[in-house]
Write a protein that holds these residues in place. Structure first.
Motif, mmCIF file in Angstrom:
data_model
loop_
_atom_site.group_PDB
_atom_site.id
_atom_site.type_symbol
_atom_site.label_atom_id
_atom_site.label_comp_id
_atom_site.label_asym_id
_atom_site.label_seq_id
_atom_site.Cartn_x
_atom_site.Cartn_y
_atom_site.Cartn_z
ATOM 1 N N ALA A 66 0.835 -1.203 0.000
ATOM 2 C CA ALA A 66 0.000 0.000 0.000
ATOM 3 C C ALA A 66 0.872 1.257 0.000
ATOM 4 C CB ALA A 66 -0.941 -0.003 1.206
ATOM 5 N N GLN A 67 1.939 1.242 0.788
ATOM 6 C CA GLN A 67 2.850 2.393 0.819
ATOM 7 C C GLN A 67 3.530 2.591 -0.536
ATOM 8 O OE1 GLN A 67 3.467 4.814 3.079
ATOM 9 N NE2 GLN A 67 1.711 3.951 4.142
ATOM 10 N N ALA A 68 3.983 1.500 -1.131
ATOM 11 C CA ALA A 68 4.637 1.594 -2.443
ATOM 12 C C ALA A 68 3.658 2.124 -3.490
ATOM 13 C CB ALA A 68 5.179 0.229 -2.865
ATOM 14 N N ALA A 69 2.401 1.698 -3.408
ATOM 15 C CA ALA A 69 1.392 2.196 -4.353
ATOM 16 C C ALA A 69 1.189 3.692 -4.160
ATOM 17 C CB ALA A 69 0.072 1.448 -4.168
ATOM 18 N N LEU A 70 1.128 4.138 -2.916
ATOM 19 C CA LEU A 70 0.947 5.575 -2.657
ATOM 20 C C LEU A 70 2.156 6.386 -3.136
ATOM 21 C CD1 LEU A 70 -0.832 5.521 0.816
ATOM 22 C CD2 LEU A 70 -1.793 6.272 -1.372
ATOM 23 N N VAL A 71 3.349 5.820 -3.012
ATOM 24 C CA VAL A 71 4.545 6.511 -3.509
ATOM 25 C C VAL A 71 4.439 6.699 -5.015
ATOM 26 C CG1 VAL A 71 7.031 6.239 -3.929
ATOM 27 C CG2 VAL A 71 6.095 5.810 -1.650
ATOM 28 N N ARG A 72 4.005 5.667 -5.715
ATOM 29 C CA ARG A 72 3.871 5.779 -7.168
ATOM 30 C C ARG A 72 2.753 6.723 -7.567
ATOM 31 N NH1 ARG A 72 5.510 -0.006 -9.786
ATOM 32 N NH2 ARG A 72 7.503 -0.142 -8.711
#
Length: 172
Positions: free
Chosen positions: A40-46
C-alpha cells in the motif's frame, strides 16, 4: 516554513482517506499484514509521483491499478528477503475469535485462487469495481475478467462449509 509543492496538500488528504482501504485490499491479496502495508505504501509513492497527472481524474482507481500491478509483479518476480537479528513486534492478542476465524478462512480461501483470479475477485467484490473497469485496469478482455471471476467464485463456493453459505451470500 518550507516550500510546499502545489498539490501536496491534496495528495496528503487523498493518502489519508485511501491508505486503510488500500492496505485491506493488499492484505486480501497477500494474506500478510506486513507485505500489505509495504504494498500500500509503495502504491501511494507511485501515485504521488504521478499526482499532477492523475489528481483530476480518478486517483483512487489509479492507486488500485498500481497496487494490483505491484503485487502481480511480486508474484512473477518474488523479492528476496534478508534475515535480521531482530524479530518484528507482535500485536497484542485481542479477544476477537470470530473475526480472526473469518479472516483466516477468507485469506485461506483467497489463497486457493490463482493470483489473477484473486486480483479480479478483490477488485470486483472488495472495491466494487465494474467488470469493464477491472478489464481496463488489468489490461484484460471483458470475457477473461468474467471467466476469471466466475471460476474464482465457484472455487470459493466449494470452500465454504454448507451452513455458512447462506450467511456469506454465496449460494450454489
Amino acid at each position: 516554513m518550507g516550500l510546499v509543492r502545489r498539490g501536496d496538500e491534496e495528495f496528503v488528504e487523498f493518502a489519508r482517506a485511501s491508505s486503510a482501504r488500500l492496505q485491506r485490499a493488499a492484505y486480501l491479496l497477500t494474506g500478510d499484514r506486513h507485505q500489505a502495508e509495504e504494498a500500500a505504501q509503495a502504491a501511494l509513492v507511485r501515485v504521488y509521483a504521478s499526482w499532477a497527472r492523475v489528481r483530476r481524474k480518478d486517483p483512487y482507481a489509479y492507486a488500485r491499478t498500481v497496487l494490483a500491478n505491484l503485487l502481480a509483479d511480486q508474484w512473477r518476480r518474488p523479492i528476496r528477503e534478508y534475515a535480521t537479528e531482530q524479530l518484528p513486534e507482535r500485536p497484542l492478542p485481542r479477544d476477537v475469535a470470530d473475526d480472526v476465524t473469518r479472516r483466516r478462512w477468507l485469506i485461506g480461501a483467497l489463497q486457493t485462487l490463482s493470483p489473477r483470479e484473486r486480483t479480479v475477485v478483490v477488485l470486483r467484490h472488495f472495491f466494487d469495481v465494474t467488470e469493464v473497469d477491472v478489464a481496463r485496469e488489468l489490461n484484460l478482455s471483458l470475457g477473461t475478467v468474467k471467466s476469471l471471476n466466475s471460476r474464482a467464485l465457484a472455487k470459493l463456493r466449494v470452500s465454504i462449509p454448507a451452513p455458512r453459505r447462506a450467511e456469506s451470500g454465496l449460494h450454489p
